[in-house]
Design a protein around this motif. Structure first.
Motif, PDB file in Angstrom:
ATOM      1  N   ASN A  70       4.940  -5.531  -3.199  1.00  0.00           N
ATOM      2  CA  ASN A  70       4.691  -4.846  -1.937  1.00  0.00           C
ATOM      3  C   ASN A  70       3.676  -3.742  -2.197  1.00  0.00           C
ATOM      4  O   ASN A  70       3.050  -3.708  -3.266  1.00  0.00           O
ATOM      5  CB  ASN A  70       6.002  -4.295  -1.335  1.00  0.00           C
ATOM      6  N   GLU A  71       3.499  -2.825  -1.274  1.00  0.00           N
ATOM      7  CA  GLU A  71       2.499  -1.770  -1.432  1.00  0.00           C
ATOM      8  C   GLU A  71       2.825  -0.807  -2.566  1.00  0.00           C
ATOM      9  O   GLU A  71       1.943  -0.150  -3.114  1.00  0.00           O
ATOM     10  CB  GLU A  71       2.364  -0.983  -0.124  1.00  0.00           C
ATOM     11  N   ASN A  72       4.091  -0.707  -2.942  1.00  0.00           N
ATOM     12  CA  ASN A  72       4.513   0.265  -3.949  1.00  0.00           C
ATOM     13  C   ASN A  72       4.925  -0.359  -5.285  1.00  0.00           C
ATOM     14  O   ASN A  72       5.234   0.368  -6.230  1.00  0.00           O
ATOM     15  CB  ASN A  72       5.684   1.095  -3.414  1.00  0.00           C
ATOM     16  N   LEU A  73       4.958  -1.686  -5.362  1.00  0.00           N
ATOM     17  CA  LEU A  73       5.462  -2.336  -6.567  1.00  0.00           C
ATOM     18  C   LEU A  73       4.591  -3.538  -6.931  1.00  0.00           C
ATOM     19  O   LEU A  73       4.274  -4.374  -6.082  1.00  0.00           O
ATOM     20  CB  LEU A  73       6.906  -2.802  -6.361  1.00  0.00           C
TER      21      LEU A  73
END
Length: 204
Positions: free
Chosen positions: A193-196
């Motif tokens: 995702n955007e953070n991982l």
């Protein structure tokens, strides 16, 4: 049992191979230390350092490897410098430095990097009482070739250190050769995702 063990050790020693270059367990964060082609990847200055130590508390002379790399890409060209120290935990240790140059070839949707590094290494051998040892240290040149192919989030690399097959003048023999090695590396970046993001990688 003793005869069986002796036969097994003898046969295994005939087919066994050992490494002459430091083991890289943190290679995915510092690819340029083993592949000079990577120094052209980014158009900014990158400074990376790594430290690895084994058998602390179990040995008075633990295995330790330190690396420092400084890289900078300039469009289709890149320059880099690497400094290293390798303590094998035994009588043998090695330190050195090298300068790298790489060139980038751009294709539609992919990039190919070709690089070469040249430098010098110093080996030290602790006194062992072996009468065949005539020098406890030697300095010799080292050259490494590297190629790196990047297509989207997939990376494939090949590098060959020890191209000169230099002989270490530690004894009067010509059998103390630093042989060419072959590194192959494969890595992939997967954005969860955007953070991982996940970075599975393999080095052989």
């Amino acid at each position: 049992k003793k005869i069986t063990s002796l036969l097994f050790i003898t046969l295994f020693s005939i087919i066994a191979y050992s490494q002459q270059f430091p083991l890289q367990s943190q290679y995915q964060y510092n690819y340029s230390a083993i592949n000079p082609a990577v120094v052209v990847e980014n158009d900014f200055t990158s400074v990376r350092a790594s430290f690895r130590q084994q058998w602390v508390g179990f040995s008075d002379n633990p295995i330790a490897t330190q690396l420092l790399s400084i890289n900078r890409g300039y469009g289709k060209n890149g320059l880099g410098a690497t400094f290293f120290s390798d303590e094998t935990g035994g009588a043998f240790s090695k330190t050195g430095a090298s300068l790298s140059y790489a060139h980038k070839v751009q294709f539609t949707g992919s990039e190919l990097y070709l690089g070469l590094s040249a430098g010098a290494a110093k080996v030290n051998l602790s006194p062992t009482g072996d009468p065949s040892i005539i020098n406890t240290e030697d300095i010799f040149p080292e050259v490494t070739f590297g190629a790196f192919y990047k297509i989207k989030d997939l990376r494939i690399g090949v590098s060959v250190p020890g191209l000169l097959n230099t002989n270490m003048d530690l004894t009067s023999s010509n059998d103390n050769t630093i042989y060419s090695h072959l590194y192959t590396m494969l890595s992939y970046k997967y954005d969860v995702n955007e953070n991982l993001a996940l970075y599975p990688s393999v080095l052989v």
